[in-house]
Design a protein around this motif. Structure first.
Motif, PDB file in Angstrom:
ATOM      1  N   PHE A 167       6.431 -10.339   4.171  1.00 45.82           N
ATOM      2  CA  PHE A 167       5.716  -9.061   4.190  1.00 45.82           C
ATOM      3  C   PHE A 167       4.290  -9.391   4.617  1.00 45.82           C
ATOM      4  O   PHE A 167       3.502  -9.885   3.786  1.00 45.82           O
ATOM      5  CB  PHE A 167       5.730  -8.388   2.814  1.00 45.82           C
ATOM      6  N   ASN A 168       3.968  -9.187   5.898  1.00 50.31           N
ATOM      7  CA  ASN A 168       2.582  -9.444   6.304  1.00 50.31           C
ATOM      8  C   ASN A 168       1.775  -8.152   6.210  1.00 50.31           C
ATOM      9  O   ASN A 168       2.322  -7.094   5.894  1.00 50.31           O
ATOM     10  CB  ASN A 168       2.483 -10.128   7.671  1.00 50.31           C
ATOM     11  N   ALA A 169       0.481  -8.287   6.394  1.00 50.11           N
ATOM     12  CA  ALA A 169      -0.448  -7.169   6.172  1.00 50.11           C
ATOM     13  C   ALA A 169      -0.354  -6.680   4.729  1.00 50.11           C
ATOM     14  O   ALA A 169      -0.622  -5.518   4.433  1.00 50.11           O
ATOM     15  CB  ALA A 169      -0.199  -6.040   7.165  1.00 50.11           C
ATOM     16  N   THR A 170       0.077  -7.559   3.850  1.00 52.07           N
ATOM     17  CA  THR A 170       0.280  -7.229   2.427  1.00 52.07           C
ATOM     18  C   THR A 170      -0.490  -8.245   1.578  1.00 52.07           C
ATOM     19  O   THR A 170      -0.223  -9.442   1.664  1.00 52.07           O
ATOM     20  CB  THR A 170       1.786  -7.303   2.088  1.00 52.07           C
ATOM     21  N   TRP A 195      -0.814  -2.859   0.535  1.00 45.36           N
ATOM     22  CA  TRP A 195      -1.134  -3.061   1.942  1.00 45.36           C
ATOM     23  C   TRP A 195      -2.557  -3.614   1.998  1.00 45.36           C
ATOM     24  O   TRP A 195      -3.441  -3.116   1.294  1.00 45.36           O
ATOM     25  CB  TRP A 195      -1.097  -1.743   2.723  1.00 45.36           C
ATOM     26  N   THR A 196      -2.803  -4.590   2.832  1.00 43.86           N
ATOM     27  CA  THR A 196      -4.145  -5.188   2.907  1.00 43.86           C
ATOM     28  C   THR A 196      -5.205  -4.129   3.211  1.00 43.86           C
ATOM     29  O   THR A 196      -6.304  -4.153   2.654  1.00 43.86           O
ATOM     30  CB  THR A 196      -4.185  -6.292   3.981  1.00 43.86           C
ATOM     31  N   MET A 200      -8.495  -3.410   0.996  1.00 45.61           N
ATOM     32  CA  MET A 200      -9.863  -3.448   1.516  1.00 45.61           C
ATOM     33  C   MET A 200     -10.593  -2.117   1.314  1.00 45.61           C
ATOM     34  O   MET A 200     -11.804  -2.053   1.479  1.00 45.61           O
ATOM     35  CB  MET A 200      -9.833  -3.807   3.004  1.00 45.61           C
ATOM     36  N   ALA A 201      -9.827  -1.077   0.975  1.00 44.05           N
ATOM     37  CA  ALA A 201     -10.447   0.252   0.891  1.00 44.05           C
ATOM     38  C   ALA A 201     -10.491   0.795  -0.537  1.00 44.05           C
ATOM     39  O   ALA A 201     -10.691   1.991  -0.722  1.00 44.05           O
ATOM     40  CB  ALA A 201      -9.702   1.218   1.806  1.00 44.05           C
ATOM     41  N   PRO A 210      -0.947  -0.203  -6.969  1.00 37.70           N
ATOM     42  CA  PRO A 210      -0.215  -1.203  -6.188  1.00 37.70           C
ATOM     43  C   PRO A 210       1.283  -1.164  -6.448  1.00 37.70           C
ATOM     44  O   PRO A 210       1.785  -0.334  -7.210  1.00 37.70           O
ATOM     45  CB  PRO A 210      -0.803  -2.505  -6.723  1.00 37.70           C
ATOM     46  N   ASN A 211       1.989  -2.093  -5.842  1.00 38.02           N
ATOM     47  CA  ASN A 211       3.417  -2.311  -6.051  1.00 38.02           C
ATOM     48  C   ASN A 211       3.555  -3.673  -6.748  1.00 38.02           C
ATOM     49  O   ASN A 211       2.586  -4.444  -6.809  1.00 38.02           O
ATOM     50  CB  ASN A 211       4.099  -2.324  -4.678  1.00 38.02           C
TER      51      ASN A 211
END
Ligand code: AHZ
Length: 327
Positions: A167-170, A195-196, A200-201, A210-211
């Motif tokens: 799972f990238n961007a995670t 999600w990254t 960041m936000a 989150p999960n």
């Protein structure tokens, strides 16, 4: 012009003509005849079919990996090395790799100072042999012509194992912990993800929960299933930075007996030996393993700069310990 020169020119011209006459072959040669693309057509598709083909697989994977045997945080050179060894030896384990970045490889996409070549000190070249990555042998060390050749090759092999999901961007935002015994000790039981871009936000929006990915070995009521081996988290998030040293920083908040060692100055010989020596199971908190530069942050080893042998070897060592745990 001499007779020999004329003959050589004629030979060159003939071989050029022969080269030009060689028919062009590519994957579509059998359906595109005589370089005529005017009738070329793709098979038809609906836009919704594309959406469903991606999202159904993603959510099926998310469902399957919600309980994982091995969670690897970070897909840099050390994380990918460990993933390769674990997945190759144990196709039955559910292995989840979480990478905050879109691209895999962390610092392993370039050598040092944004140069291309990747340096590995012997005997880590034995791992390159196994992966069939070519290199120049310089005696005590070897040189892969571009670091991305290492990353791309190992990533391709890791992603081909059916039991591995990336799972990238995670980003991993926290560790899941559960009490162990009655003296306040805890065991790591999973990771908290987002999600990254959401990670960041967090400062810009109201709570974006989150999960969670849980480790295997628990029953429905959250207690240990003693009939099963407990899953493990391997953290390979690199040295301190916007995302790095993530679990090292978290673990010192959890383990009252541990202070963050903090990565020391550059010393290639000491650094690579120190990282490999300290890689593997973290003794203070159950189910937690470390490899790569994060080990330097956790235990206070030197940094090595642009030599990648210890990244591969610390990953292999941590993988070996994890495999031993599951054997
Ligand atoms: O994006 C990070 C990178 O790809 C990812 N990562 C970090 N925190 C994360 C989090 N959740 C998910 N919270 C996260 N992913 O972890 C990856 C770490 O890769 P890396 O290449 O930075 O670390 P490594 O230890 O595998 O390799 C280090 C390479 C270095 S740095 C160095 C020096 O500075 O001296 N020398 C070497 C060989």
């Amino acid at each position: 012009m001499s007779a020999t020169q004329t003959a050589t020119q004629t030979d060159n011209a003939t071989s050029q003509l022969q080269l030009n006459a060689t028919p062009i072959r590519h994957a579509l040669s059998d359906i595109v005849h005589e370089e005529d693309w005017s009738d070329f057509k793709f098979a038809p598709i609906r836009e919704s079919t594309v959406s469903r083909a991606m999202s159904s697989r993603y959510f099926k994977d998310l469902d399957k990996h919600a309980v994982s045997d091995v969670i690897i945080i970070g897909a840099g050179s050390s994380g990918l090395s460990a993933a390769y060894v674990i997945a190759k030896n144990r196709p039955d384990l559910t292995i989840t790799i979480l990478e905050a970045n879109v691209a895999l490889g962390g610092g392993g996409n370039l050598g040092g100072q944004l140069f291309s070549a990747m340096i590995m000190r012997k005997p880590s070249h034995l791992f390159l042999n196994e992966l069939e990555i070519p290199y120049e042998d310089e005696g005590d060390y070897v040189v892969v012509k571009h670091a991305a050749l290492f990353t791309a090759t190992i990533a391709a092999k890791v992603l081909s194992f059916p039991n591995v999901k990336l799972f990238n961007a995670t980003a991993v935002e926290d560790l899941v912990t559960r009490p162990k015994g009655s003296n306040g000790e805890v065991t790591v039981a999973g990771v908290v993800t987002n999600w990254t871009l959401v990670t960041m936000a967090h400062g810009l929006q109201s709570c974006m929960d989150p999960n969670v990915i849980e480790l295997s070995g628990y029953q429905d009521d959250g207690t240990r299933d003693m009939s099963q081996k407990h899953g493990v988290v391997l953290s390979t998030t690199g040295h301190d930075g916007p995302f790095g040293a993530f679990s090292a920083k978290r673990i010192v908040a959890i383990d009252k007996n541990k202070k963050l060692g903090g990565m020391k100055g550059l010393d290639m010989n000491r650094a690579e030996a120190g990282v490999v020596k300290n890689a593997g199971k973290y003794q203070g908190v159950d189910s937690m393993y470390f490899a790569g530069m994060e080990v330097a942050e956790l235990h206070g080893c030197n940094r090595m700069g642009p030599t990648f042998g210890a990244m591969a070897v610390s990953g292999i060592k941590a993988a070996e310990e994890i495999l031993k745990h599951f054997s």
